[in-house]
Design a protein around this motif. Structure first.
Motif, PDB file in Angstrom:
ATOM      1  N   MET A 158       0.828  -1.203   0.000  1.00  0.00           N
ATOM      2  CA  MET A 158       0.000   0.000   0.000  1.00  0.00           C
ATOM      3  C   MET A 158       0.861   1.250   0.000  1.00  0.00           C
ATOM      4  O   MET A 158       0.518   2.260  -0.638  1.00  0.00           O
TER       5      MET A 158
ATOM      6  N   SER B 103       2.084   1.817  -3.473  1.00  0.00           N
ATOM      7  CA  SER B 103       1.037   2.191  -4.423  1.00  0.00           C
ATOM      8  C   SER B 103       0.736   3.685  -4.424  1.00  0.00           C
ATOM      9  O   SER B 103       0.063   4.179  -5.341  1.00  0.00           O
ATOM     10  N   VAL B 104       1.192   4.403  -3.407  1.00  0.00           N
ATOM     11  CA  VAL B 104       0.945   5.847  -3.347  1.00  0.00           C
ATOM     12  C   VAL B 104       2.263   6.618  -3.385  1.00  0.00           C
ATOM     13  O   VAL B 104       2.374   7.713  -2.816  1.00  0.00           O
TER      14      VAL B 104
ATOM     15  N   TRP C 133       1.815   6.768  -7.818  1.00  0.00           N
ATOM     16  CA  TRP C 133       1.053   7.938  -7.352  1.00  0.00           C
ATOM     17  C   TRP C 133       0.781   8.902  -8.503  1.00  0.00           C
ATOM     18  O   TRP C 133      -0.315   9.460  -8.604  1.00  0.00           O
TER      19      TRP C 133
ATOM     20  N   LEU D   5      -2.049   7.425 -10.464  1.00  0.00           N
ATOM     21  CA  LEU D   5      -3.328   7.582  -9.785  1.00  0.00           C
ATOM     22  C   LEU D   5      -3.860   9.001  -9.943  1.00  0.00           C
ATOM     23  O   LEU D   5      -5.048   9.211 -10.246  1.00  0.00           O
TER      24      LEU D   5
ATOM     25  N   LEU E  45      -2.774  -1.400  -5.833  1.00  0.00           N
ATOM     26  CA  LEU E  45      -3.298  -0.380  -6.735  1.00  0.00           C
ATOM     27  C   LEU E  45      -4.785  -0.606  -7.019  1.00  0.00           C
ATOM     28  O   LEU E  45      -5.572   0.351  -7.103  1.00  0.00           O
TER      29      LEU E  45
ATOM     30  N   ASP F 298      -6.694   0.677  -4.175  1.00  0.00           N
ATOM     31  CA  ASP F 298      -6.828   2.131  -4.263  1.00  0.00           C
ATOM     32  C   ASP F 298      -7.987   2.517  -5.175  1.00  0.00           C
ATOM     33  O   ASP F 298      -8.765   3.435  -4.872  1.00  0.00           O
TER      34      ASP F 298
ATOM     35  N   VAL G  97     -11.271   1.928  -3.406  1.00  0.00           N
ATOM     36  CA  VAL G  97     -11.554   2.992  -2.438  1.00  0.00           C
ATOM     37  C   VAL G  97     -12.111   4.223  -3.140  1.00  0.00           C
ATOM     38  O   VAL G  97     -13.097   4.826  -2.694  1.00  0.00           O
TER      39      VAL G  97
END
Length: 324
Positions: A94, A97-98, A103, A106, A297, A300, A303
């Motif tokens: 996690m 993934s950001v 990022w 995203l 991902l 994410d 969410v």
């Protein structure tokens, strides 16, 4: 001359005759009707409406519930080739993934989805209003049917159609010499144009029922009070349509956010998007052993989609109260 008193019926006789003058007259129940009622009660399922929805709930659990659980477990588990071994709980997926390119991808997906959804909402509203107020029923049905088809037209065929039309060697690109004016289909702007091809029709079929729910009496009342057409839309129509417009925007955002095949076939890695990075991580195209990062991902995206639905459902309920 004395007359004999009228005999008063006994209580048993009164009950047999249906009661006295003030007693309610009830039809005697038939034994066959009682048996039929008991038979219907035995045949009626104990669960009621819940039993009828059981197949749908099972399908939802298998199709969406199990993959979601697998994604959540994999997102917080080390990859099988990790030094510490598989099955170890971790938050490194996690965290990765950001960060960095993930990022950026995203944010790129959110930016692309927000922009195209906004343009689709602004352009789709007047087009839908023109369809609703059209006097030609055949044209209205043709536009709505075409919108339903175009809203589901995507993937590789859509990418190929735009490459053949507006690509570097496309027909319109060569005819109008668009490359000399800085046009390129394989950029953020070009991908936005392609997304609008199916987002605008989706907005038309989404907002049309809300426009049909606007009552003629509201416009007549506004005109009788001296309101102009702009004042009617500004103070009456748009406030009523606002929940539906926001709900349509949220739906367009979710559709653009989850789109994969069109972007993968057209731009590849030139435009950073989160679905493309998930595919690369799962296939090991960039780095080997990033499968669980791809699941992070995906979590994410779930969410973000959950936040989108949390906004969409209350707006739909509020709009339904006004336009019912």
């Amino acid at each position: 001359m004395n007359t004999a008193p009228t005999p008063v019926p006994s209580s048993t006789a009164a009950e047999q005759l249906g009661g006295g003058a003030g007693a309610p007259r009830t039809a005697p129940s038939s034994p066959h009707a009682a048996k039929a009622a008991r038979r219907r009660s035995r045949l009626r399922p104990a669960g009621g409406p819940w039993l009828a929805t059981l197949p749908l709930l099972v399908f939802f659990a298998i199709s969406f519930g199990l993959p979601a659980v697998a994604i959540v477990i994999g997102a917080f588990t080390l990859s099988p080739d990790a030094p510490t071994g598989a099955g170890t709980f971790t938050t490194s997926n996690m965290t990765a993934s950001v960060q960095g390119a993930y990022w950026t991808a995203l944010l790129g997906s959110i930016k692309l989805s927000a922009l195209t959804a906004l343009i689709g909402t602004v352009v789709g509203l007047p087009l839908a209003q023109a369809v609703v107020t059209s006097r030609f029923r055949m044209m209205r049905e043709a536009v709505l049917s075409a919108s339903g088809v175009l809203a589901n037209f995507g993937g590789v065929p859509l990418a190929f159609a735009f490459v053949a039309t507006l690509g570097n060697a496309g027909e319109l690109t060569k005819t109008f010499k668009l490359t000399q004016h800085g046009w390129s289909l394989y950029t953020f702007t070009g991908l936005s144009v392609v997304y609008l091809y199916f987002l605008i029709p989706l907005m038309i079929i989404t907002i049309t029922p809300a426009l049909e729910g606007l009552r003629v009496q509201w416009r007549e009342a506004a005109n009788n009070n001296g309101a102009t057409n702009w004042q009617y839309w500004r103070h009456v129509a748009l406030p009523i349509l606002l929940p539906s417009l926001l709900g349509g925007y949220v739906m367009l955002f979710g559709s653009a956010f989850a789109a994969y095949a069109t972007a993968a076939a057209m731009v590849g890695a030139s435009v950073p998007l989160i679905p493309l990075h998930i595919a690369d991580a799962l296939s090991g195209n960039v780095l080997v052993g990033q499968g669980n990062v791809a699941l992070a991902l995906s979590l994410d995206m779930i969410v973000v989609a959950a936040l989108v639905m949390a906004v969409y459902l209350p707006l739909q309920r509020r709009s339904a109260r006004w336009l019912a």
